[in-house]
Scaffold this motif. Structure first.
Motif, PDB file in Angstrom:
ATOM      1  N   ASP B 115       0.832  -1.200   0.000  1.00  0.00           N
ATOM      2  CA  ASP B 115       0.000   0.000   0.000  1.00  0.00           C
ATOM      3  C   ASP B 115       0.865   1.247   0.000  1.00  0.00           C
ATOM      4  O   ASP B 115       0.510   2.263  -0.573  1.00  0.00           O
ATOM      5  CB  ASP B 115      -0.875   0.040   1.270  1.00  0.00           C
ATOM      6  CG  ASP B 115      -1.805  -1.149   1.375  1.00  0.00           C
ATOM      7  OD1 ASP B 115      -1.903  -1.740   2.463  1.00  0.00           O
ATOM      8  OD2 ASP B 115      -2.438  -1.487   0.360  1.00  0.00           O
ATOM      9  N   LEU B 116       2.007   1.168   0.700  1.00  0.00           N
ATOM     10  CA  LEU B 116       2.843   2.359   0.909  1.00  0.00           C
ATOM     11  C   LEU B 116       4.309   1.957   0.835  1.00  0.00           C
ATOM     12  O   LEU B 116       4.741   1.030   1.512  1.00  0.00           O
ATOM     13  CB  LEU B 116       2.530   2.957   2.289  1.00  0.00           C
ATOM     14  CG  LEU B 116       3.409   4.099   2.813  1.00  0.00           C
ATOM     15  CD1 LEU B 116       3.364   5.301   1.881  1.00  0.00           C
ATOM     16  CD2 LEU B 116       2.965   4.498   4.205  1.00  0.00           C
ATOM     17  N   ILE B 117       5.052   2.631  -0.020  1.00  0.00           N
ATOM     18  CA  ILE B 117       6.488   2.346  -0.139  1.00  0.00           C
ATOM     19  C   ILE B 117       7.267   3.645   0.045  1.00  0.00           C
ATOM     20  O   ILE B 117       6.949   4.665  -0.580  1.00  0.00           O
ATOM     21  CB  ILE B 117       6.826   1.715  -1.502  1.00  0.00           C
ATOM     22  CG1 ILE B 117       6.188   0.324  -1.594  1.00  0.00           C
ATOM     23  CG2 ILE B 117       8.336   1.611  -1.699  1.00  0.00           C
ATOM     24  CD1 ILE B 117       6.488  -0.398  -2.889  1.00  0.00           C
ATOM     25  N   PHE B 118       8.268   3.594   0.904  1.00  0.00           N
ATOM     26  CA  PHE B 118       9.179   4.726   1.078  1.00  0.00           C
ATOM     27  C   PHE B 118      10.460   4.441   0.315  1.00  0.00           C
ATOM     28  O   PHE B 118      11.036   3.368   0.453  1.00  0.00           O
ATOM     29  CB  PHE B 118       9.553   4.917   2.550  1.00  0.00           C
ATOM     30  CG  PHE B 118       8.419   5.350   3.416  1.00  0.00           C
ATOM     31  CD1 PHE B 118       7.728   4.411   4.174  1.00  0.00           C
ATOM     32  CD2 PHE B 118       8.049   6.680   3.489  1.00  0.00           C
ATOM     33  CE1 PHE B 118       6.681   4.804   4.991  1.00  0.00           C
ATOM     34  CE2 PHE B 118       6.999   7.082   4.311  1.00  0.00           C
ATOM     35  CZ  PHE B 118       6.309   6.142   5.058  1.00  0.00           C
ATOM     36  N   ILE B 119      10.892   5.424  -0.479  1.00  0.00           N
ATOM     37  CA  ILE B 119      12.191   5.291  -1.133  1.00  0.00           C
ATOM     38  C   ILE B 119      13.118   6.256  -0.426  1.00  0.00           C
ATOM     39  O   ILE B 119      12.886   7.474  -0.455  1.00  0.00           O
ATOM     40  CB  ILE B 119      12.117   5.674  -2.623  1.00  0.00           C
ATOM     41  CG1 ILE B 119      11.141   4.755  -3.342  1.00  0.00           C
ATOM     42  CG2 ILE B 119      13.496   5.578  -3.261  1.00  0.00           C
ATOM     43  CD1 ILE B 119      10.913   5.160  -4.783  1.00  0.00           C
ATOM     44  N   GLU B 120      14.129   5.739   0.250  1.00  0.00           N
ATOM     45  CA  GLU B 120      15.113   6.622   0.863  1.00  0.00           C
ATOM     46  C   GLU B 120      16.123   6.949  -0.215  1.00  0.00           C
ATOM     47  O   GLU B 120      16.979   6.124  -0.538  1.00  0.00           O
ATOM     48  CB  GLU B 120      15.805   5.920   2.045  1.00  0.00           C
ATOM     49  CG  GLU B 120      15.415   6.476   3.392  1.00  0.00           C
ATOM     50  CD  GLU B 120      16.468   6.247   4.478  1.00  0.00           C
ATOM     51  OE1 GLU B 120      16.245   5.381   5.328  1.00  0.00           O
ATOM     52  OE2 GLU B 120      17.505   6.944   4.459  1.00  0.00           O
ATOM     53  N   ASN B 121      15.981   8.135  -0.816  1.00  0.00           N
ATOM     54  CA  ASN B 121      16.876   8.537  -1.899  1.00  0.00           C
ATOM     55  C   ASN B 121      18.272   8.803  -1.349  1.00  0.00           C
ATOM     56  O   ASN B 121      18.480   8.876  -0.134  1.00  0.00           O
ATOM     57  CB  ASN B 121      16.317   9.798  -2.584  1.00  0.00           C
ATOM     58  CG  ASN B 121      16.716   9.890  -4.051  1.00  0.00           C
ATOM     59  OD1 ASN B 121      17.834   9.561  -4.424  1.00  0.00           O
ATOM     60  ND2 ASN B 121      15.814  10.331  -4.881  1.00  0.00           N
ATOM     61  N   VAL B 122      19.239   8.937  -2.232  1.00  0.00           N
ATOM     62  CA  VAL B 122      20.617   9.213  -1.828  1.00  0.00           C
ATOM     63  C   VAL B 122      20.664  10.549  -1.082  1.00  0.00           C
ATOM     64  O   VAL B 122      20.002  11.509  -1.478  1.00  0.00           O
ATOM     65  CB  VAL B 122      21.518   9.286  -3.083  1.00  0.00           C
ATOM     66  CG1 VAL B 122      22.931   9.639  -2.706  1.00  0.00           C
ATOM     67  CG2 VAL B 122      21.459   7.965  -3.834  1.00  0.00           C
ATOM     68  N   GLY B 123      21.412  10.628  -0.016  1.00  0.00           N
ATOM     69  CA  GLY B 123      21.530  11.862   0.772  1.00  0.00           C
ATOM     70  C   GLY B 123      22.247  12.917  -0.034  1.00  0.00           C
ATOM     71  O   GLY B 123      23.460  12.873  -0.200  1.00  0.00           O
ATOM     72  N   ASN B 124      21.505  13.888  -0.582  1.00  0.00           N
ATOM     73  CA  ASN B 124      22.077  14.843  -1.541  1.00  0.00           C
ATOM     74  C   ASN B 124      20.977  15.843  -1.860  1.00  0.00           C
ATOM     75  O   ASN B 124      19.859  15.448  -2.203  1.00  0.00           O
ATOM     76  CB  ASN B 124      22.489  14.047  -2.789  1.00  0.00           C
ATOM     77  CG  ASN B 124      23.060  14.904  -3.897  1.00  0.00           C
ATOM     78  OD1 ASN B 124      22.939  16.121  -3.909  1.00  0.00           O
ATOM     79  ND2 ASN B 124      23.686  14.256  -4.868  1.00  0.00           N
ATOM     80  N   LEU B 125      21.267  17.141  -1.742  1.00  0.00           N
ATOM     81  CA  LEU B 125      20.221  18.130  -2.019  1.00  0.00           C
ATOM     82  C   LEU B 125      20.253  18.633  -3.461  1.00  0.00           C
ATOM     83  O   LEU B 125      19.400  19.405  -3.872  1.00  0.00           O
ATOM     84  CB  LEU B 125      20.356  19.335  -1.080  1.00  0.00           C
ATOM     85  CG  LEU B 125      19.863  19.150   0.348  1.00  0.00           C
ATOM     86  CD1 LEU B 125      20.032  20.449   1.128  1.00  0.00           C
ATOM     87  CD2 LEU B 125      18.401  18.736   0.371  1.00  0.00           C
TER      88      LEU B 125
END
Lengths: 117, 321
Positions: B115-125
């Motif tokens: 139902d819900l997926i979190f994508i922890e993207n690369v630490g970078n602004l």
């Protein structure tokens, strides 16, 4: 940082257009890059020269036109250009309001045109 | 020397990525999977936020996490301990995730089951802001210790975010971070952005963030297309002209389904079967999965994929008699 895949993408696109138009050589490629995006001009040309060797695009000059950040004040409908280092200045130069803006330009990231033989 | 011609190209540099992202977005919508692209600089608190958020929602939703942050073997372990599905994307130290990488990550985790997926993207602004991942929402974190001038230094990231979570607000008292100045700067770049102020350490603000998330995911779930097996018998069969149908229903309740079904002469079955109070008329019967449904409130039950509905009358319809 990721200039390589970006240049590869540019190269693929211009070669596709070159083949479709039966071009023998690409002379210049004009990119429109908004001021909000980062792209290191010098490196872009170097990467491009390396990747485009032995293709129709070999030797082409990349012209990068930076598109300014333009905001529109939704209170008084005035549009105005803002430099990246001026983003901190709050308030519309027309009415002084600082609460309601729309971004009109500055996020562009496309290939505008190319000059060919 | 030949003549130089001008050819108009007018194509986005990242148009291939955008196309893949758009396709992904469509698929996620059809699967009713809500995907959040979580972005921030390293150390802003993405993992801590997930560790606070997941326990609050994992009984309600099937949650998955796709880890891509470079240092995240440690993070993936912590997340795995909360009991949700986790996979680690091998990005090879790359500076951002693009739609192709996200697509393969979603395939690896079997996203349609979630139902819900979190994508922890690369630490970078910087880089993640340029690449559409096909996610349902872009959520960025900015921690108080990083300072309130980040919108000036990394404007693009704020422009592409739907939600801004200001984290580590427990530091507000001891820093010169100006919250209202930060908000003004952010609204200039992205008017209408949703802002939450949280502290994963003290728990402050987590309730509001979780409530919002819960509502967003629930809304998506309620729009799912459900395949229903509908049987019409006796007089109802004669009215609609069929006895069995597999229907792709994008509405929500039994009442809505009955409204959508029409008789041969174009009339909605609703006025035939349902009275003014919203209950099933006494000459008719409605069954949902082998259980009779009579009252108005029972007709408001949300339907699920695979449900079996039976619509029938008590009296046989006889023509000319």
């Amino acid at each position: 940082m990721h200039e390589l895949p970006v240049i590869e993408s540019i190269l693929r696109t211009v070669l596709r257009h070159a083949v479709a138009n039966q071009v023998s050589k690409i002379v210049t490629i004009t990119l429109h890059i908004g001021e909000l995006s980062d792209l290191e001009d010098e490196w872009v040309q170097r990467y491009f020269d390396f990747l485009s060797k032995d293709t129709l695009a070999a030797g082409a000059t990349l012209k990068i036109e930076r598109i300014p950040i333009v905001l529109k004040c939704n209170q008084c409908s005035r549009t105005f250009e803002v430099r990246r280092d001026e983003l901190g200045k709050l308030g519309c130069p027309g009415c002084g309001d600082s609460s309601d803006f729309s971004l009109i330009s500055g996020r562009e990231y496309y290939i505008k045109e190319m000059e060919v033989l | 020397m030949g003549e130089i011609k001008l050819i108009e190209v007018k194509e986005g540099i990242l148009s291939e990525n955008d196309a893949i992202a758009q396709q992904l977005r469509e698929k996620l919508k059809n699967d009713c999977t809500f995907v959040i692209n979580l972005m921030s600089s390293p150390g802003a608190g993405k993992t801590s936020l997930l560790l606070r958020t997941i326990p609050r929602l994992k009984d309600k939703f099937k949650i998955g996490v796709i880890e891509a942050d470079i240092d995240s073997i440690v993070d993936a372990e912590k997340i795995r301990e909360t009991g949700v599905g986790v996979i680690q994307l091998r990005t090879g130290g790359f500076c951002h995730l693009d739609a192709t990488m996200v697509k393969s990550g979603l395939e690896a985790i079997g996203s349609s089951n979630f139902d819900l997926i979190f994508i922890e993207n690369v630490g970078n602004l910087v880089c993640p802001a340029e690449f559409d991942t096909g996610a349902t929402r872009n959520v960025m974190l900015l921690s108080v210790p990083e300072g309130d001038d980040k919108p000036l230094k990394y404007p693009l990231m704020f422009t592409v975010s739907d939600v801004l979570i200001i984290s580590k607000v427990d530091y507000l008292g001891s820093s010169d971070f100006d919250l209202s100045l930060l908000k003004e700067r952010v609204f200039k770049l992205k008017p209408g952005i949703k802002i939450f102020e949280v502290s994963s350490k003290t728990g402050e603000g987590i309730d509001q963030w979780v409530s919002w998330l819960e509502e967003e995911v629930s809304i998506l779930k309620s729009t799912s297309v459900k395949e229903l097996n509908v049987t019409a018998m006796m007089a109802v069969r004669e009215m609609v002209g069929w006895s069995q149908k597999k229907l792709n229903f994008s509405g929500n309740t039994l009442a809505q389904l009955i409204r959508e079904i029409t008789t041969i002469d174009g009339q909605s079955l609703y006025s035939v079967l349902i009275d003014e109070e919203g209950a099933v008329k006494k000459d008719y019967m409605v069954w949902l999965n082998n259980r009779p449904v009579k009252e108005q409130h029972s007709l408001e039950i949300p339907l699920q994929n695979g449900d079996r509905v039976l619509l029938t009358s008590m009296i046989k319809f006889s023509a000319g008699g």
